[in-house]
Design a protein around this motif. Structure first.
Motif, PDB file in Angstrom:
ATOM      1  N   ARG A 232       0.837  -1.202   0.000  1.00  0.00           N
ATOM      2  CA  ARG A 232       0.000   0.000   0.000  1.00  0.00           C
ATOM      3  C   ARG A 232       0.871   1.251   0.000  1.00  0.00           C
ATOM      4  O   ARG A 232       0.643   2.189  -0.767  1.00  0.00           O
ATOM      5  N   GLN A 233       1.893   1.252   0.833  1.00  0.00           N
ATOM      6  CA  GLN A 233       2.771   2.411   0.910  1.00  0.00           C
ATOM      7  C   GLN A 233       3.561   2.594  -0.381  1.00  0.00           C
ATOM      8  O   GLN A 233       3.749   3.718  -0.841  1.00  0.00           O
ATOM      9  N   SER A 234       4.010   1.499  -0.981  1.00  0.00           N
ATOM     10  CA  SER A 234       4.735   1.578  -2.256  1.00  0.00           C
ATOM     11  C   SER A 234       3.852   2.138  -3.366  1.00  0.00           C
ATOM     12  O   SER A 234       4.333   2.798  -4.279  1.00  0.00           O
ATOM     13  N   ALA A 235       2.559   1.844  -3.280  1.00  0.00           N
ATOM     14  CA  ALA A 235       1.601   2.354  -4.268  1.00  0.00           C
ATOM     15  C   ALA A 235       1.141   3.776  -3.926  1.00  0.00           C
ATOM     16  O   ALA A 235       0.300   4.331  -4.623  1.00  0.00           O
ATOM     17  N   ASN A 236       1.697   4.331  -2.850  1.00  0.00           N
ATOM     18  CA  ASN A 236       1.329   5.684  -2.400  1.00  0.00           C
ATOM     19  C   ASN A 236      -0.167   5.827  -2.158  1.00  0.00           C
ATOM     20  O   ASN A 236      -0.784   6.821  -2.547  1.00  0.00           O
ATOM     21  N   LEU A 237      -0.735   4.816  -1.507  1.00  0.00           N
ATOM     22  CA  LEU A 237      -2.155   4.834  -1.181  1.00  0.00           C
ATOM     23  C   LEU A 237      -2.339   4.957   0.324  1.00  0.00           C
ATOM     24  O   LEU A 237      -1.569   4.380   1.097  1.00  0.00           O
ATOM     25  N   THR A 238      -3.368   5.684   0.722  1.00  0.00           N
ATOM     26  CA  THR A 238      -3.761   5.679   2.131  1.00  0.00           C
ATOM     27  C   THR A 238      -4.590   4.417   2.376  1.00  0.00           C
ATOM     28  O   THR A 238      -5.037   3.750   1.436  1.00  0.00           O
TER      29      THR A 238
ATOM     30  N   GLU B  18      -7.888   5.027   0.695  1.00  0.00           N
ATOM     31  CA  GLU B  18      -7.868   4.879  -0.764  1.00  0.00           C
ATOM     32  C   GLU B  18      -7.839   3.410  -1.177  1.00  0.00           C
ATOM     33  O   GLU B  18      -8.566   3.000  -2.082  1.00  0.00           O
TER      34      GLU B  18
END
Length: 75
Positions: A21-27, A30
């Protein structure tokens, strides 16, 4: 960029979801919206407070860009 290969175990799956999730820059919110869940559900998954269904694992993996294999076959 080549993605890392992860083997999911009962001890690390929450961290793998968080990293993806963090690698995809998602909260959390989101990511939850993308898979039809809410922020609280994603938080509980990442902290391994609940066990997702197989369908949810696969949905999350594909949404985060991971390939999913059963045995040697990609699904």
């Amino acid at each position: 960029m080549k993605k890392k290969k992860y083997t999911i175990t009962e001890d690390n799956w929450g961290e793998i979801i968080r990293r993806g999730r963090q690698s995809a820059n998602l909260t959390q919110e989101e990511l939850g919206k993308k898979i039809g869940k809410d922020k609280n559900y994603i938080n509980k998954l990442e902290n391994q407070k609940i066990d997702p269904s197989c369908f949810t694992y696969i949905t999350l993996a594909k949404e985060l860009g991971y390939k999913v294999f059963i045995g040697d076959e990609e699904i």
